[in-house]
Design an enzyme around this catalytic site. Sequence first.
Site, PDB file in Angstrom:
ATOM      1  N   ASP A   1       0.868  -1.167   0.000  1.00 41.61           N
ATOM      2  CA  ASP A   1       0.000   0.000   0.000  1.00 41.61           C
ATOM      3  C   ASP A   1       0.913   1.227   0.000  1.00 41.61           C
ATOM      4  O   ASP A   1       2.097   1.129   0.341  1.00 41.61           O
ATOM      5  CB  ASP A   1      -0.894  -0.038   1.244  1.00 41.61           C
ATOM      6  CG  ASP A   1      -1.730   1.213   1.398  1.00 41.61           C
ATOM      7  OD1 ASP A   1      -2.465   1.550   0.460  1.00 41.61           O
ATOM      8  OD2 ASP A   1      -1.634   1.860   2.464  1.00 41.61           O
TER       9      ASP A   1
ATOM     10  N   ASP B   1      -0.192   5.120   0.849  1.00 31.82           N
ATOM     11  CA  ASP B   1      -0.464   6.116   1.891  1.00 31.82           C
ATOM     12  C   ASP B   1      -0.530   5.463   3.269  1.00 31.82           C
ATOM     13  O   ASP B   1      -1.349   4.570   3.496  1.00 31.82           O
ATOM     14  CB  ASP B   1      -1.792   6.827   1.618  1.00 31.82           C
ATOM     15  CG  ASP B   1      -1.796   7.554   0.288  1.00 31.82           C
ATOM     16  OD1 ASP B   1      -1.686   8.771   0.296  1.00 31.82           O
ATOM     17  OD2 ASP B   1      -1.894   6.878  -0.762  1.00 31.82           O
TER      18      ASP B   1
ATOM     19  N   ASP C   1      -1.670  -0.892   6.013  1.00 35.02           N
ATOM     20  CA  ASP C   1      -1.827  -0.168   7.281  1.00 35.02           C
ATOM     21  C   ASP C   1      -3.283  -0.054   7.725  1.00 35.02           C
ATOM     22  O   ASP C   1      -3.603   0.805   8.548  1.00 35.02           O
ATOM     23  CB  ASP C   1      -1.251   1.251   7.150  1.00 35.02           C
ATOM     24  CG  ASP C   1      -2.135   2.163   6.304  1.00 35.02           C
ATOM     25  OD1 ASP C   1      -2.586   1.727   5.210  1.00 35.02           O
ATOM     26  OD2 ASP C   1      -2.393   3.295   6.726  1.00 35.02           O
TER      27      ASP C   1
END
Length: 223
Positions: free
Chosen positions: A7, A9, A169
């Site tokens: 991922d 961001d 995240d």
Amino acid sequence: MRTVIFDLDGTLADTSGDLLAAANHCFRKMGHGDVLVHGPDSGVALRGGRMMLTHGLKRVGVYDEDTVQAYYPVLLEAYAQDIDTHTSFYPGALQAVEMLSDAGYGVGICTNKPEHLAELLLTRMGVRDRFASLVGADTLPVRKPDPAPLREAARRAGGDPDLCVLVGDSDTDRNTARAAGVPSVLVTFGPSGDDMAALEPEALLHHFDDLPGLVPDLIGAAA
């Protein structure tokens, strides 16, 4: 080939400062001033533009969906114009990417950021060539947590989609990996880091220095 898909961001980079600035640009145009605050609202920023607009409008008591939809393109334009002022990669992230590539893994990105913005950010930061694939929110007709973008990112990186690991995240990343039937690693150093253990990923990552040592066992177990 086995692949490690990241991922973007909140995982590879802290992009929250520039995202919040773009949202506050919208709120100023609406006449509300700066509504979101870096730090307390960083977790909201990493959940996307519409979430920031929704959260801010509710905070000032004037939320409606039409306003969110009307200002979303304004936010994207403001973000594109100032996309890398406050953004930085987390400590050790690029070194881990390099070590994984040197060890023979395909390395790619699967993000819910629009593809052209992800391309722009990585190019501006001078690291686009370090990633063999990039699949964004609009690359395919579906986005995470649908498993198709993850599997496509693995294929474009030259790998077998069944032999990859997703580093993320959020619950979105955890659910994407689960839907794809592959392991997930969730980072604990982002704004929502304290919540990651409850999602029960195959591994938690406290610092990128540890990632190259985790990956072989995780993909080996999946195989």
